[in-house]
Design a protein around this motif. Structure first.
Motif, PDB file in Angstrom:
ATOM      1  N   GLY A 111       0.814  -1.219   0.000  1.00 16.60           N
ATOM      2  CA  GLY A 111       0.000   0.000   0.000  1.00 16.60           C
ATOM      3  C   GLY A 111       0.845   1.266   0.000  1.00 16.60           C
ATOM      4  N   THR A 112       2.169   1.132   0.190  1.00 14.87           N
ATOM      5  CA  THR A 112       3.042   2.311   0.146  1.00 14.87           C
ATOM      6  C   THR A 112       3.082   2.857  -1.278  1.00 14.87           C
ATOM      7  OG1 THR A 112       4.455   1.261   1.800  1.00 14.87           O
ATOM      8  CG2 THR A 112       5.373   3.178   0.658  1.00 14.87           C
ATOM      9  N   LYS A 113       2.710   4.127  -1.426  1.00 15.38           N
ATOM     10  CA  LYS A 113       2.712   4.717  -2.765  1.00 15.38           C
ATOM     11  C   LYS A 113       4.153   4.958  -3.216  1.00 15.38           C
ATOM     12  CE  LYS A 113       0.590   8.313  -5.502  1.00 15.38           C
ATOM     13  NZ  LYS A 113       1.278   7.720  -6.620  1.00 15.38           N
ATOM     14  N   VAL A 118       7.541   2.237 -11.200  1.00 16.00           N
ATOM     15  CA  VAL A 118       8.693   1.323 -11.260  1.00 16.00           C
ATOM     16  C   VAL A 118       8.431   0.308 -12.371  1.00 16.00           C
ATOM     17  CG1 VAL A 118       9.872  -0.536 -10.018  1.00 16.00           C
ATOM     18  CG2 VAL A 118       9.302   1.595  -8.826  1.00 16.00           C
ATOM     19  N   LEU A 119       9.443   0.115 -13.226  1.00 18.03           N
ATOM     20  CA  LEU A 119       9.341  -0.898 -14.287  1.00 18.03           C
ATOM     21  C   LEU A 119      10.212  -2.094 -13.916  1.00 18.03           C
ATOM     22  CD1 LEU A 119       9.731   0.689 -17.852  1.00 18.03           C
ATOM     23  CD2 LEU A 119       7.710  -0.307 -16.822  1.00 18.03           C
ATOM     24  N   GLU A 120       9.703  -3.284 -14.130  1.00 19.54           N
ATOM     25  CA  GLU A 120      10.506  -4.496 -13.900  1.00 19.54           C
ATOM     26  C   GLU A 120      10.330  -5.419 -15.104  1.00 19.54           C
ATOM     27  OE1 GLU A 120       8.813  -6.184 -10.373  1.00 19.54           O
ATOM     28  OE2 GLU A 120       9.809  -4.750  -9.048  1.00 19.54           O
ATOM     29  N   PHE A 121      11.359  -6.237 -15.344  1.00 15.60           N
ATOM     30  CA  PHE A 121      11.294  -7.211 -16.442  1.00 15.60           C
ATOM     31  C   PHE A 121      11.496  -8.611 -15.875  1.00 15.60           C
ATOM     32  CE2 PHE A 121      13.328  -3.346 -18.276  1.00 15.60           C
ATOM     33  CZ  PHE A 121      12.220  -2.915 -18.996  1.00 15.60           C
ATOM     34  N   TYR A 122      10.729  -9.539 -16.393  1.00 13.86           N
ATOM     35  CA  TYR A 122      10.863 -10.951 -16.008  1.00 13.86           C
ATOM     36  C   TYR A 122      11.010 -11.779 -17.280  1.00 13.86           C
ATOM     37  CZ  TYR A 122       9.265  -9.436 -11.406  1.00 13.86           C
ATOM     38  OH  TYR A 122       9.162  -8.796 -10.185  1.00 13.86           O
ATOM     39  N   VAL A 175      -2.684  -0.556  -8.841  1.00 13.43           N
ATOM     40  CA  VAL A 175      -1.521  -0.808  -7.978  1.00 13.43           C
ATOM     41  C   VAL A 175      -0.321  -1.232  -8.815  1.00 13.43           C
ATOM     42  CG1 VAL A 175      -0.666  -2.270  -6.095  1.00 13.43           C
ATOM     43  CG2 VAL A 175      -3.024  -1.405  -6.060  1.00 13.43           C
ATOM     44  N   ASP A 176      -0.522  -2.268  -9.629  1.00 16.59           N
ATOM     45  CA  ASP A 176       0.531  -2.755 -10.530  1.00 16.59           C
ATOM     46  C   ASP A 176      -0.105  -3.624 -11.604  1.00 16.59           C
ATOM     47  OD1 ASP A 176       0.049  -5.265  -9.345  1.00 16.59           O
ATOM     48  OD2 ASP A 176       1.657  -5.022  -7.904  1.00 16.59           O
ATOM     49  N   PHE A 177       0.648  -3.901 -12.642  1.00 15.51           N
ATOM     50  CA  PHE A 177       0.123  -4.757 -13.713  1.00 15.51           C
ATOM     51  C   PHE A 177       1.264  -5.290 -14.561  1.00 15.51           C
ATOM     52  CE2 PHE A 177       0.479  -1.591 -17.172  1.00 15.51           C
ATOM     53  CZ  PHE A 177       0.554  -0.416 -16.429  1.00 15.51           C
TER      54      PHE A 177
END
Ligand code: UDP
Length: 240
Positions: A111-113, A118-122, A175-177
């Motif tokens: 919940g911390t904004k 932030v971008l991440e790669f998997y 939140v994220d996707f």
């Protein structure tokens, strides 16, 4: 609609069929649900219907805002026609609020904004359990060229801006996707799906989770969450 068509691939949540046109594929969205790299298995009633309809709404909306994507048309309750992409085997995660694996890994409470997205790669590889990678790995493994990755980063951040603005008036926090991209006739396009399976959506007022975390974490009212997202996207009266 899929009768008589050759199935090319069956994934955890979707089946992909060939069509008479080699440039087009038919995607059938399943009710099957998995989590934790397939360790948790189950089924969510009508998830295939909700994710197909929800993804179609997002893809159409993104196309009107200049984001090239694979969506062509809905062909049934659980099916859509898409362009045949050569998928880049990199999952792109965009985060606005700490949750899930980021919260755990970096010790941020959920919940911390985050002050900046932030971008991440998997690396999309089931056997390896989709390990996190960076642009050096992507270049060295030749998963995509640096130029393609520039385009993918730019598109992912643009999609985030569009989705945030679109979902805010619907009382939804993004939140994220996770996104997937592919190549089609020399162009990088958005592919895969955009649904409560691949996004974290929280109710802006109550912070209630309206996504697959209800299944992952056994929170109950799983189908209701998917239904609620579709209702809000369609502008229908909501229950929450
Ligand atoms: N996600 C996804 N497929 C995956 C992994 C993650 O669609 O294989 C989505 C997930 O729904 C969430 C975001 O990517 O919206 C970030 O997921 P996270 O890394 O926090 O992992 P999780 O806690 O979901 O395992």
């Amino acid at each position: 609609m899929t009768k008589g068509l050759k199935m090319l691939y069956e994934g955890k949540a979707k089946k992909i069929y060939e069509t008479a046109d080699p440039e087009l594929l038919l995607v059938h969205y399943k009710d099957d649900a998995t989590a934790f790299n397939g360790l948790k298995k189950g089924s969510i009633r009508d998830k295939g219907y909700y994710n197909n309809q929800i993804s179609a709404i997002f893809f159409k909306m993104l196309a009107t805002r200049g984001v090239s994507n694979h969506f062509v048309e809905l062909t049934g309750e659980r099916e859509m026609l898409v362009k045949n992409l050569e998928i880049v085997p990199v999952e792109v995660v965009v985060r606005n609020i700490a949750a899930g694996s980021l919260a755990k890994r970096l010790g941020k409470s959920e919940g911390t904004k985050l002050p900046f997205p932030v971008l991440e790669f998997y690396y999309k590889d089931d056997e390896l359990g989709d390990p996190m990678i960076n642009r050096y790995h992507i270049k060295a493994l030749e998963l995509a060229s640096p130029k393609e990755m520039d385009t993918i980063e730019e598109m992912a951040l643009k999609i985030n801006e569009i989705l945030l603005a679109y979902l805010k008036p619907l009382g939804l926090e993004l939140v994220d996707f996770k996104l997937e991209f592919g190549r089609h006739q020399g162009e990088i396009m958005l592919g895969d799906e955009i649904s409560p399976d691949t996004c974290r959506f929280w109710d802006a007022k109550t912070h209630e989770k309206l996504d697959k975390d209800r299944f992952r974490r056994d929170l109950g009212k799983v189908e209701e969450a998917y239904q609620e997202i579709l209702k809000r996207l369609k502008g229908e009266k909501t229950d929450v």
